[in-house]
Each structure stands twice: as structure tokens, then as C-alpha cells.
Write a protein that holds these residues in place. Structure first.
Motif, PDB file in Angstrom:
ATOM      1  N   LEU A   6      44.780  99.031  22.571  1.00 14.68           N
ATOM      2  CA  LEU A   6      45.177  98.095  23.620  1.00 14.68           C
ATOM      3  C   LEU A   6      46.593  98.431  24.068  1.00 14.68           C
ATOM      4  N   ILE A   7      46.753  98.703  25.347  1.00 12.80           N
ATOM      5  CA  ILE A   7      48.075  98.935  25.933  1.00 12.80           C
ATOM      6  C   ILE A   7      48.455  97.665  26.675  1.00 12.80           C
ATOM      7  N   SER A   8      49.430  96.952  26.123  1.00 15.59           N
ATOM      8  CA  SER A   8      49.788  95.659  26.697  1.00 15.59           C
ATOM      9  C   SER A   8      51.250  95.364  26.417  1.00 15.59           C
ATOM     10  N   SER A   9      51.667  94.125  26.677  1.00 11.14           N
ATOM     11  CA  SER A   9      53.073  93.756  26.566  1.00 11.14           C
ATOM     12  C   SER A   9      53.206  92.357  25.982  1.00 11.14           C
ATOM     13  N   LEU A  10      54.167  92.188  25.055  1.00 11.35           N
ATOM     14  CA  LEU A  10      54.469  90.885  24.470  1.00 11.35           C
ATOM     15  C   LEU A  10      55.948  90.579  24.647  1.00 11.35           C
ATOM     16  N   GLY A  11      56.258  89.309  24.840  1.00 10.26           N
ATOM     17  CA  GLY A  11      57.644  88.901  24.982  1.00 10.26           C
ATOM     18  C   GLY A  11      58.331  88.757  23.636  1.00 10.26           C
ATOM     19  N   ARG A  65      62.870 101.491  22.538  1.00  8.29           N
ATOM     20  CA  ARG A  65      61.634 100.754  22.276  1.00  8.29           C
ATOM     21  C   ARG A  65      60.413 101.595  22.634  1.00  8.29           C
ATOM     22  N   SER A  66      60.478 102.228  23.796  1.00 11.87           N
ATOM     23  CA  SER A  66      59.360 103.057  24.239  1.00 11.87           C
ATOM     24  C   SER A  66      59.153 104.237  23.298  1.00 11.87           C
ATOM     25  N   ALA A  67      60.254 104.889  22.891  1.00  7.76           N
ATOM     26  CA  ALA A  67      60.149 106.055  22.010  1.00  7.76           C
ATOM     27  C   ALA A  67      59.542 105.675  20.662  1.00  7.76           C
ATOM     28  N   VAL A  68      59.980 104.551  20.103  1.00 11.75           N
ATOM     29  CA  VAL A  68      59.439 104.105  18.815  1.00 11.75           C
ATOM     30  C   VAL A  68      57.956 103.789  18.945  1.00 11.75           C
ATOM     31  N   SER A  69      57.590 103.093  20.027  1.00 12.75           N
ATOM     32  CA  SER A  69      56.186 102.727  20.232  1.00 12.75           C
ATOM     33  C   SER A  69      55.299 103.951  20.364  1.00 12.75           C
ATOM     34  N   LEU A  70      55.841 105.009  20.959  1.00 18.83           N
ATOM     35  CA  LEU A  70      55.055 106.217  21.194  1.00 18.83           C
ATOM     36  C   LEU A  70      55.126 107.209  20.040  1.00 18.83           C
ATOM     37  N   SER A  92      51.979 105.294  31.224  1.00 19.64           N
ATOM     38  CA  SER A  92      51.712 106.721  31.387  1.00 19.64           C
ATOM     39  C   SER A  92      51.878 107.468  30.067  1.00 19.64           C
ATOM     40  N   ASP A  93      52.959 107.170  29.346  1.00 20.06           N
ATOM     41  CA  ASP A  93      53.197 107.831  28.056  1.00 20.06           C
ATOM     42  C   ASP A  93      52.063 107.565  27.075  1.00 20.06           C
ATOM     43  N   ARG A  94      51.621 106.301  27.024  1.00 20.18           N
ATOM     44  CA  ARG A  94      50.568 105.948  26.072  1.00 20.18           C
ATOM     45  C   ARG A  94      49.235 106.599  26.442  1.00 20.18           C
TER      46      ARG A  94
END
Length: 730
Positions: A408-413, A24-29, A472-474
Motif C-alpha cells: 500500500l502506497i499511502s500517507s499518514l499524518g 523521510r522519503s529516503a528511509v521509507s524507500l 514514483s520512487d515506490r
């Protein structure tokens, strides 16, 4: 206004996916990710050969700087990015009749019955696409079986390639198929097929380096393949593409040998009446037996070779996508002019990053005087909100600088609220983390008939649990000039942003959001007084300022060794005595009222720039100055200002500039919830574009502050949390 979530079709099914944090993190980045199927684990190889192969393939992908994402169904749950334990569980169950071989048609049944399932090319493409993965490496492709004009036996893989935008990297159609008809079928479905090699290269026939069929297209480098994929993505063609990699000569089998074996196996299948999904496994097993296992070892070698090629294509695609700032599609003047004269060179791209909350906001406005402990008739509206979202949206809407963008760096469920927000949000979603464990943030507020806040309740735990590694990555990827953090994020993330500030040298701004959360500042481990401060500015309300001050007192931050020398150098008490003896004593009341002046000065050594919001009373700007000599020659344009001169430090007189900016004009209040967020969002663009506004020329500081106040006024007069009319700000 967001009233309800509509049926989301594919998107709603995607919410049932279980995606590993790494994938998930890799795809987002935008990092390179390669999907892998799992039927070779469940139906292709016996244990332990299957688990050894699966581990080796993932290892090859990592060695080539990509992230592997093995896909399978675990007890009915579609999983993208299996753990080592899950791969071993899947491999250990190989050969068990209860394990399903899952193509498109089998997905629903597998999920409904909580089955283990190995994914074919078809289902792997579907799940990879839902997870945002663009590249999928496998062994050989299914296709049109020999005699399909009678049996109609055509693999679902081909249908999927015609409607799912994933690039499949393989060693060509399996040699047991009618390769010529397979190519014809793919052409009909609109799937681009290209083979690695020079023009005129032939499509490989899985096991052999080439078949008798010339490839429709060729590519000579992995960069070529990436450009084809990106072009398809940019145009939104919604069809897959097939990239054939001829197997290395040392592992490829001779076509004469394979053809004879296939003919014999096909005749045997006809005699036994074997067809449908049982046909391919039977033929492959017969070929393995006739070649004494040589075909199986070749199969494994092909998969590994394709995994390496897929990884390199994924890396090239990632580099290409990160380099594209302004695509030239449908812009003929740029496409055909190879050496255009740029009379107006594009200025350097600048980023504002907002790290904070996005939430489903529900606003209740009572139609009569609010009665506590009772049901009140009123109007209820739902919309996307959250401090971080509001600030970022205000920045985007009010932006008048072409070279500035807001993220925007945020989080959704992974829930209904999260789905509804994703469908309706007006910001780029590239930096939104998807959390399968925590519910989407929600905020509920109750307002009086005049729009004033009566009471509110919030659930922002998901924001506090956003992984610091993701943030940090973002941040490192965006390299922003301004970073705004709202107090919904964790103390760990705030500490991280302070560390990154020293490395990336951005202006770090803290938005307290509430009295309670504002106290987090006192718990930060990296907090140091001026000139070793990390925060460029804080933007509290008067109430939040008091909360921060009291928290710092309790945490004993006002110490003799570090804090006091900075405060003492400002000589504020002496300046106040002089001010009280002048005709400005009435104006001074605006600062001393509610203790604003005293609290701000105490916090100034830690936060040298403060923008203090006092509702209808306007704004207070308090700024620590290293050299006051220039300030004395430049009259402030604020409604009230006062410059306090301190001691001489390193060649200049330190001091403090106090300014008060009244609200531009009276507002017709409808909703004050997003006023402060709007103010900060509008101001962030000006800070990003023009630099340190607290130290700017008085006219520039006045113009930017007034523009931000006018933006806040538009929001106050609007029913929404952020006014759409911000786009009209001059």
C-alpha cells in the motif's frame, strides 16, 4: 476494531520529530542515510569554521551516494535533516551560553524550554533510531574517563550503545579517555565493537591510528560491516554497534605527542576542579592550544573520513536489505547446507501496488429508523479503513499465491489518528509516507439498521497531497505487475501513474471511490483512446459510471477525430438491433436498465475493460475485443452474455463482449461499505497471477470473478470494512 490509541511511549515521542522530506522519503524507500551529530557545530568549532565543516561533511556523504541527516534541536524541536538555513543558524549561534549540549538527560529540558541544542552521540542515536536511520557517522566516541573509579565520570554515549540499535562509525574513543575501561564497559553493555583492519588490529585512539587495546572484533570491508548490522537487526538485539575507522596516516597524530599533552591537560583540569560535561570541552581546548590547532584540523579530517566510511557502509546495508527476500535465520537446513538441491524453485516474486487512501473509519449504525437533523441512538465503531487500505488488505488476506505480495502506497499524518493506525495496521508500512503538515485521513459513515449507507463524510486531503516523487520512487522500486489507484489521489499522481505504466508495463486499474472523485478521469492530460490507452480497467459502480460519462461529455472527450473512429469500429448499434429482435430481449434489459450499456460503450474506447458494480444485482463486465472469432467458439459462463461483432481492423474483427454475473447467493447484509473494495482486492491477485482475466478462457474468468464475488459476500456479512474470513476463501 480500533477503539482508542494506547499510550505509545517512544512512538508517541517520535511523532514530535520534524523529519525533512528528503530523509523521510529516503528511509521509507530503503535508501542509504547517514545521521550526523551537531555538537561539533555548536560546541566543537567556532564560526565560520563550523558551518564550512558541516557543509563539507554533508557534501562528502552525497558524493558517496548517501543522504545526510544532520540532527539538532531547533527552538526545542528535534529535527532530523537540517536545511542549509538551519545549519547556518545553528553555526552562527555557536559559543552562545543559551545553546544546550544535548545528551539523553537533556532532551526533555531542551524541548520544554524551546532551546537550540547540539546533539551528542547519545541523543543523535536516539533521534536517528526514531527516524529509522541505521548508520551514524561522527568523530570520536565518549567513554570512561581516566580516574572514573573515583569520579564515576562515564559518558552517556556508552549507555546508549547498549540499548539503541544504531551503528556508530567513528575514529575510536577519544584519546583523553581510559580506552581499556571503555572497551570493558561496552562489553558489559552488549555493544559489538569492530575495527577496520586485519584480525588483531588495535582500537584507534581518537587522534592516533591505534591505542594499546586490541579490538574485540575486526572487519575488512564495508560489506562485512553491513552484514554485521543486518544480522543484529534481523535478530532484534536492540543494542548499538561501534565501527572504528583508523584515521589516515597523513592526518593522524603521533601517540607520544598526544599522550604527553593529555597528561598535562588532565592535571590542569584536576587543579581547577573541572568535571562533568565541562571536562571534555576543556581537555579538547587545552589539546588544541598545546598542538597549535593541529588537533582541531585532525578532528575535522577524521569526521570527513568517517562520513565517507559511514556512507559506504550505509550503501552496502541498503543493497543487502533490498536483496534479502527470504531470510534464513532459524532455518538450520538452509544455513548449513551450502549447496541445497532445490526441488521446488521459488517462483518469481510478483507485486500488486495499491496507491490510495488509508484512513480512520468511524461507522455509526442506527438502532432505529434514521431521523435526519436529530441525534440517533446507535452503535459506533472505529477501525482502519480507506479505499486503498481496504483493497490492499483484502488482497493480502485472500492471497493464495506464494509469489505475490501487496504493498500500500499511502500517507499518514503526524497526529493521534496516524499513530493509532501505525500501531494497528495489518499491512507492511514500508510504503507509507509520513506527512508532518496534513492530518491523517478520516471517514465517517452513518448506516441504517439494515446496514445500508445513509450519509458519509470524508477528509482525504492528505492523500491528494501525497508527493508524486514519493509515489514514483515506490512504484519504480516495487516494479509491480498490477497497480490499483483509488480516486483519492491527486490528478498529478494519476497522470504520473499513466506515464510510468508505459515504462514499467503494469496493468493500471482505477477505482473511482465516489461519484464526485470519479470525474477526475476526465481531467487527465495523458488520456488517449484505444489502442493507446493506459488504463487496463476501471471498476465503477453504476452511479460512478454515470458520473464519469457525464464528466467526459462536459470535457468533450467524445470527439470526432480520436474517440469516434474506435467506437464506430465496434458497430454496437447494429449489434443491438439484432439482439432486440431475438429471444434474448428480456436479458438485454439488464444491460439497458439505468443506461449502463449505453454509457459503458461510450467510455469503452478509453477504458477497454470495465467491471461495473450494481450491488445486489451483480456485476457487469464490458470488454473491447480485437478479434471476436475466437470468442464465438468459446461460450461464456456468465449468467448472461452477448458478443457484438464490429468492423475488421488489422486482420481481425473488433467487437465487444458484454457479461452479467449475478451475485452467487443471497447475503445477510451488515455493512456494504467495503464490498467493492474487497471484490477488487481479491481480483487483483488473480490478475497478477494469471494475467488478463478479461481476455482469459471463459472458465478461468468465471472462477476468478466468482471468487471475488464470494469475497465481497463475506465482507457484506461482516461488521468490519474487510472480513478476516477472506483468508478462508478457496
Amino acid at each position: 476494531m480500533l477503539k482508542s490509541a494506547k499510550p505509545l511511549g517512544l512512538r508517541s515521542f517520535a511523532n514530535r520529530l520534524s523529519i525533512s522530506d528528503e530523509v523521510r522519503s529516503a528511509v521509507s524507500l530503503g535508501k542509504p542515510v547517514v545521521a550526523l551529530e551537531s555538537t561539533i557545530i555548536t560546541h566543537g568549532l567556532p564560526f565560520p569554521q563550523n558551518v564550512q565543516m558541516a557543509k563539507k561533511v554533508e557534501s562528502i556523504i552525497r558524493e558517496n551516494n548517501a543522504i545526510p541527516a544532520t540532527i539538532a534541536f531547533m527552538n526545542g524541536i528535534p529535527k532530523i535533516g537540517l536545511s542549509l538555513h538551519e545549519i547556518e543558524e545553528l553555526a552562527g549561534s555557536a559559543g552562545n551560553p543559551s545553546i544546550n549540549k544535548v545528551s539523553r538527560r537533556d532532551i526533555a529540558y531542551t524541548m520544554a524550554n524551546n532551546l537550540l541544542g547540539g546533539t551528542t552521540i547519545s541523543s543523535t542515536m536516539i533521534l536517528a533510531h526514531m527516524a529509522g536511520i541505521k548508520i551514524f557517522a561522527t568523530g570520536g566516541l565518549g567513554g570512561v574517563h581516566r580516574g572514573a573509579e573515583i569520579t564515576m565520570d562515564i559518558s552517556a554515549d556508552l549507555e546508549e550503545l547498549g540499548k539503541t540499535p544504531v551503528a556508530v562509525v567513528c575514529a575510536g574513543p577519544k584519546a583523553i579517555l581510559d580506552i581499556e575501561k571503555t572497551m570493558e564497559f561496552l562489553e558489559t553493555k552488549g555493544c559489538m565493537v569492530a575495527t577496520l583492519g586485519p584480525a588483531g588490529v588495535k582500537v584507534p585512539g581518537f587522534y592516533c591510528r591505534e591505542s594499546k587495546v586490541v579490538s574485540p572484533y575486526n572487519f575488512e570491508s564495508f560489506e562485512d560491516a553491513a552484514r554485521i548490522i543486518e544480522s543484529s537487526n534481523q535478530l532484534g538485539l536492540h543494542s548499538g554497534s561501534l565501527f572504528c575507522i583508523p584515521p589516515p596516516p597523513e592526518v593522524a597524530l603521533k601517540d607520544t605527542l598526544i599522550e604527553a599533552v593529555i597528561d598535562k591537560a588532565s592535571n590542569e583540569a584536576d587543579k581547577l576542579g573541572i568535571k562533568g560535561k565541562q571536562l571534555t570541552p576543556f581537555l579538547l581546548a587545552e589539546i588544541a592550544r598545546e598542538t597549535n590547532g593541529l588537533s582541531v584540523s585532525s578532528n575535522i579530517d577524521f569526521v570527513m573520513n568517517n562520513a565517507k566510511a559511514g556512507s559506504q557502509i550505509a550503501c552496502e546495508l541498503s543493497k543487502l536489505q533490498s536483496s534479502i527476500k527470504n531470510p534464513t535465520y532459524f532455518q538450520p537446513s538452509e544455513v548449513y547446507d551450502r549447496n541445497p538441491i532445490d526441488e521446488h524453485p521459488c517462483p518469481k516474486k510478483l507485486n500488486v501496488a495499491v496507491v490510495g487512501a488509508i484512513a480512520l473509519d468511524t461507522h455509526c449504525t442506527s438502532l432505529k429508523k434514521v431521523r435526519m437533523a436529530d441525534s440517533n441512538p446507535g452503535k459506533i465503531d472505529s477501525a482502519i479503513g480507506g479505499v486503498g487500505y481496504n483493497v490492499a488488505l483484502a488482497a493480502q488476506l485472500s492471497n493464495r499465491h506464494q509469489n505475490i505480495s501487496t504493498s500500500l502506497i499511502s500517507s499518514l499524518g503526524n497526529d493521534l489518528s496516524g499513530s493509532a493506525i501505525r500501531e494497528k495496521m495489518k499491512l507492511n508500512q514500508k510504503s507509507i509516507y509520513r506527512d508532518d503538515k496534513n492530518p491523517t485521513a478520516q471517514y465517517l459513515s452513518v448506516h441504517s439498521t439494515g446496514g445500508e449507507l445513509v450519509v458519509a463524510c470524508s477528509d482525504m486531503d492528505i492523500i491528494a497531497r501525497m508527493p508524486p516523487s514519493y509515489v514514483s520512487d515506490r512504484i519504480e522500486s516495487l516494479a509491480p505487475k498490477v497497480v490499483i489507484a483509488d480516486a483519492n489521489v491527486s490528478i498529478e499522481v494519476l497522470n504520473l501513474l499513466m506515464v510510468l505504466q508505459e515504462k514499467l508495463e503494469y496493468k493500471l486499474i482505477f477505482e473511482p471511490t465516489s461519484d464526485t472523485k470519479a470525474r477526475k478521469l476526465s481531467e487527465l492530460s495523458n488520456l488517449r483512446p484505444y489502442p493507446n490507452h493506459k488504463f487496463y480497467a476501471i471498476t465503477p459502480t453504476v452511479s460512478e459510471l454515470k458520473s464519469i460519462f457525464e464528466a467526459f461529455e462536459r470535457a468533450e472527450k467524445f470527439d470526432v477525430n480520436n474517440w469516434f473512429p474506435v467506437l464506430d469500429s465496434l458497430q454496437i448499434d447494429t449489434a443491438f438491433k439484432r439482439l432486440r429482435s431475438t429471444e434474448n430481449s428480456a436479458a438485454m434489459q439488464k444491460f439497458t436498465n439505468k443506461g449502463i450499456l449505453q454509457m459503458a460503450c461510450s467510455l469503452l474506447p478509453y477504458f477497454p475493460n470495465m467491471l461495473i458494480k450494481d450491488g445486489a444485482n451483480g456485476l457487469f463486465l464490458v470488454t473491447l475485443k480485437d478479434c471476436t472469432s475466437d470468442m464465438k467458439r468459446k461460450a461464456s459462463l456468465a449468467n448472461f452474455s452477448f458478443l457484438a461483432e464490429g468492423l475488421q481492423v488489422e486482420g481481425g474483427n473488433r467487437g465487444v463482449l458484454f457479461e452479467h454475473y449475478e451475485v452467487p447467493e443471497k447475503s445477510s447484509v451488515k455493512n456494504v461499505t467495503g464490498a467493492g473494495d474487497t471484490l477488487l482486492g481479491v481480483l487483483s491477485n488473480e490478475i497478477c497471477s494469471k494475467g488478463d482475466l478479461f481476455d482469459a478462457e471463459p472458465l478461468l474468468r468465471y472462477e476468478c470473478t466468482r471468487r471475488a464475488q464470494l469475497g465481497a459476500k463475506l465482507t457484506v456479512e461482516d461488521c468490519g470494512a474487510v472480513s478476516e474470513d477472506l483468508a478462508k476463501l478457496p
